[in-house]
Design an enzyme around this catalytic site. Sequence first.
Site, PDB file in Angstrom:
ATOM      1  N   LYS A  51     125.802 -58.049  62.053  1.00 23.28           N
ATOM      2  CA  LYS A  51     125.274 -58.793  60.901  1.00 23.28           C
ATOM      3  C   LYS A  51     124.820 -60.177  61.375  1.00 23.28           C
ATOM      4  O   LYS A  51     125.501 -60.815  62.212  1.00 23.28           O
ATOM      5  CB  LYS A  51     126.370 -58.912  59.837  1.00 23.28           C
ATOM      6  CG  LYS A  51     125.896 -59.478  58.511  1.00 23.28           C
ATOM      7  CD  LYS A  51     127.021 -59.444  57.471  1.00 23.28           C
ATOM      8  CE  LYS A  51     126.596 -59.972  56.127  1.00 23.28           C
ATOM      9  NZ  LYS A  51     127.677 -59.910  55.108  1.00 23.28           N
ATOM     10  N   SER A 126     126.447 -57.798  50.773  1.00 24.34           N
ATOM     11  CA  SER A 126     125.402 -58.428  51.539  1.00 24.34           C
ATOM     12  C   SER A 126     125.160 -57.817  52.928  1.00 24.34           C
ATOM     13  O   SER A 126     124.114 -58.092  53.523  1.00 24.34           O
ATOM     14  CB  SER A 126     125.728 -59.909  51.702  1.00 24.34           C
ATOM     15  OG  SER A 126     126.915 -60.093  52.446  1.00 24.34           O
ATOM     16  N   SER A 150     131.254 -57.270  50.480  1.00 24.48           N
ATOM     17  CA  SER A 150     130.005 -57.113  51.238  1.00 24.48           C
ATOM     18  C   SER A 150     130.037 -56.152  52.406  1.00 24.48           C
ATOM     19  O   SER A 150     128.992 -55.870  52.987  1.00 24.48           O
ATOM     20  CB  SER A 150     129.545 -58.463  51.760  1.00 24.48           C
ATOM     21  OG  SER A 150     128.846 -59.122  50.756  1.00 24.48           O
TER      22      SER A 150
HETATM   23  N1  GLN Z   1     128.356 -59.635  46.266  1.00 27.85           N
HETATM   24  C1  GLN Z   1     129.267 -60.715  46.413  1.00 27.85           C
HETATM   25  C2  GLN Z   1     128.524 -62.037  46.322  1.00 27.85           C
HETATM   26  O1  GLN Z   1     127.404 -62.010  46.029  1.00 27.85           O
HETATM   27  C3  GLN Z   1     130.042 -60.570  47.671  1.00 27.85           C
HETATM   28  C4  GLN Z   1     129.359 -61.132  48.853  1.00 27.85           C
HETATM   29  C5  GLN Z   1     130.133 -60.983  50.102  1.00 27.85           C
HETATM   30  O2  GLN Z   1     131.168 -60.295  50.155  1.00 27.85           O
HETATM   31  N2  GLN Z   1     129.679 -61.672  51.114  1.00 27.85           N
HETATM   32  O3  GLN Z   1     129.056 -63.077  46.543  1.00 27.85           O
END
Ligand code: GLN
Length: 456
Positions: A51, A126, A150
């Site tokens: 990532k 994400s 994410s």
């Molecule tokens: N979807 C969540 C957010 O938008 C989680 C993001 C994540 O775990 N980095 O913050």
Amino acid sequence: MITEIESSNSTLNAYHEILADSARATAHSIDTRLAAGDDPGPLAGSILAIKDNLCTTEGHTTCSSRMLENYRSPYDATVITRLLEAGATLVGKTNMDEFAMGSSSETCAWGPVRNPHGNDRVPGGSSGGSASAVGAGLADAALGSDTGGSIRQPAAFCGCVGFKPTYGRISRYGLVAFGSSLDQIGPLARSVRDAALIYEVLGGVDSNDATTSDLAIEPSLADGPIDPSTLRIGVPREHCTDRNHPGVTERLEQAIDSLRNAGATIVDVDLPMTDYGISTYYVIAPAEASSNLARYDGIRYGYRADPRPGESLEELYARTRSEGFGPEVRRRIMLGTYVLSAGYYDAYYKRSLQVRRLIKQEFDSAFAKCDILLGPTSPSPAFRIGAGLDTISMYLNDVYTVNANIAGIPAISIPGGSVEQDGETLPIGLHLQAPAFGESKLLRVASTIESMVRSR
Ligand code: GLN
């Protein structure tokens, strides 16, 4: 392999940067070591995607943001060093929601990532690029980061395994910080076995991250399958509501039936704070983000707006940040700054920390009645790119995942079968959670359920 990755990537947009030369060099050196009779490590021969919020000296580390478009890290994250020492070949940096904020990978500054199970669908977010790469076979496994789901939600959307260990199990040194009290790195893989192997390579104390735990990482799958009749599986009532796509609840019920038939004790548990998790998370995560992202001022590194004659430093900061960050990141910074401001701190931030404690206690009571909690990873399968979900609906995607980060406990998403949506067949995930530092049992149970689902 690299040529195949390059051609499929033009459709999926899973990778921002393919590290062809360094991947070939690593693969070559592994071959040389093998030929010399050396042991090149447990991950020798495996191709991993990273990532793009994990610092690597190879290539760029952009967080899918214009702010870091040209950023090159002077050092490797601890997880990168450990992967390389274990013989892994790092093939590229994957696209993500900008600064890991999102659930669809549509906020990526380099365009949306596509789901290998339906190219007009999101891969989740994400860590959407990592999930898309693994789901499409463009990597054997990948690293993601999980602040509120994410790793797990994109794994569910792309039909792979996504594992977030206990907070503190894996060093965050070299992970670009989002919500530092919630962030955790973990693997996305094709099987629980692969995820466990990578976790064992990554985990353990690191002097560069004071929050890492020195508890030993136990080899999780060495003892073989767990006997289901020794297990108490808790199913939270709040995770079986009609907000779920009906197919998601059906797949969950099938998994529960298989476990019951194999002798497991199924326990109904209550997690009445489930819905408060979203409000709590969307105060704490933006508050921490607003502080972590204050460093991007355009002066020390990263994007800088073209200075205008007569412009003050304050004005240059403001323009740099408005131009460098996308709309979702700006929304989070404003939200976070607001909840930390004098007068609102007690009403929002402090209160959220109090609710965080209650959520933690709720898990402790649930785990007094069961060993593992089982539910869906996400209420629905992957939605369409550009479905135009409003902000709240997008945030609600995380309803089942954020609480594991709030409480710091380990959680994993494994493929739970597929469901029909608008004539398409899409994967969904089953979500398992365990008490803090209970990875070993969590992974063994996940492996057992994985084989039950596969043999269906
Ligand atoms: N979807 C969540 C957010 O938008 C989680 C993001 C994540 O775990 N980095 O913050």
